[in-house]
Design a protein around this motif. Structure first.
Motif: not given
Length: 243
Positions: A156, A159-160, A232, A236, A241
């Motif tokens: 990501w 956004r990260s 992951q 999430t 995320y």
């Protein structure tokens, strides 16, 4: 003659004034603990400029000896964070005199960090990886290294980058303005550089942190596929995320 209620002394003022002084001391006294943690924590991404994510991971593991033990996490990290934020909020609600508006840089960076970016960071980097249920299966400290950060940046990227950058910039600006207030309160005879100079110095100090994150983002992910899947799953857990 009927007296005006506004002319009567405020019976709550004395205790509020005393409480405000105590809350100020708590807020200011907890700040050095948070600053110490930040210096240790942000050294890890900064050293990526020298040795990449491998050196960042080694540095982070050493730093955890300070803030991620049972004692350190409770009393040197989460305790001061709670005291610092809660005392500032309570003081704003009950103090007879509000020293600065909500729109000030110190207030905006403090509240946005405390209520937005810090909870997301805490969930994704501390709470979610500790979930014992599969597929996460409680990532150990040695497994939760800068490959985890790299997984966030590669999976990501936008956004990260925003989450890490805004968090670092917000904390830095809050610290630059906050140190001036603390210093003028407890050591008024000693002069610090002006606000603009403090902000410039703090900005220069965080440049290696941001460039270190850029170095980490450009590296390939070295984690095995099974570990990447656990990363992951942990990331999430946060709605940020999952969107």
């Amino acid at each position: 003659m009927v007296s005006n209620p506004a002319d009567k002394p405020n019976a709550g003022a004395p205790w509020r004034t005393r409480a405000s002084s105590v809350l100020t001391a708590l807020s200011h006294g907890s700040a050095p603990f948070i600053t110490t943690f930040l210096l240790i924590h942000l050294t890890a991404p900064a050293v990526a400029n020298i040795g990449g994510s491998a050196l960042s991971s080694q540095t982070m593991l050493l730093g955890r000896e300070y803030y991620q033990t049972m004692f350190g996490e409770r009393y040197l990290l989460f305790g001061p964070l709670f005291i610092h934020s809660s005392s500032a909020i309570i003081k704003r609600l009950f103090s007879p005199h509000v020293s600065r508006p909500l729109t000030s840089a110190l207030s905006v960076t403090g509240y946005v960090t405390a209520f937005c970016f810090l909870p997301v960071h805490l969930i994704t980097h501390r709470l979610a990886p500790a979930d014992p249920a599969p597929p996460i299966s409680s990532l150990s400290p040695s497994e939760l290294d800068y490959e985890f950060v790299k997984a966030a940046l590669s999976g990501w990227p936008r956004r990260s980058t925003v989450l890490y950058s805004v968090l670092v910039l917000g904390v830095a600006l809050h610290a630059a303005d906050g140190i001036g207030i603390i210093w003028s309160t407890w050591s008024p005879g000693l002069k610090l550089p002006g606000r603009k100079a403090r902000r410039a110095l703090t900005g220069a100090a965080i440049v290696p942190v941001l460039t270190g994150l850029a170095v980490i983002a450009r590296e390939p992910l070295y984690a095995f596929a099974s570990m990447a899947a656990r990363y992951q799953a942990a990331l999430t857990q946060s709605i940020v995320y999952r969107l």
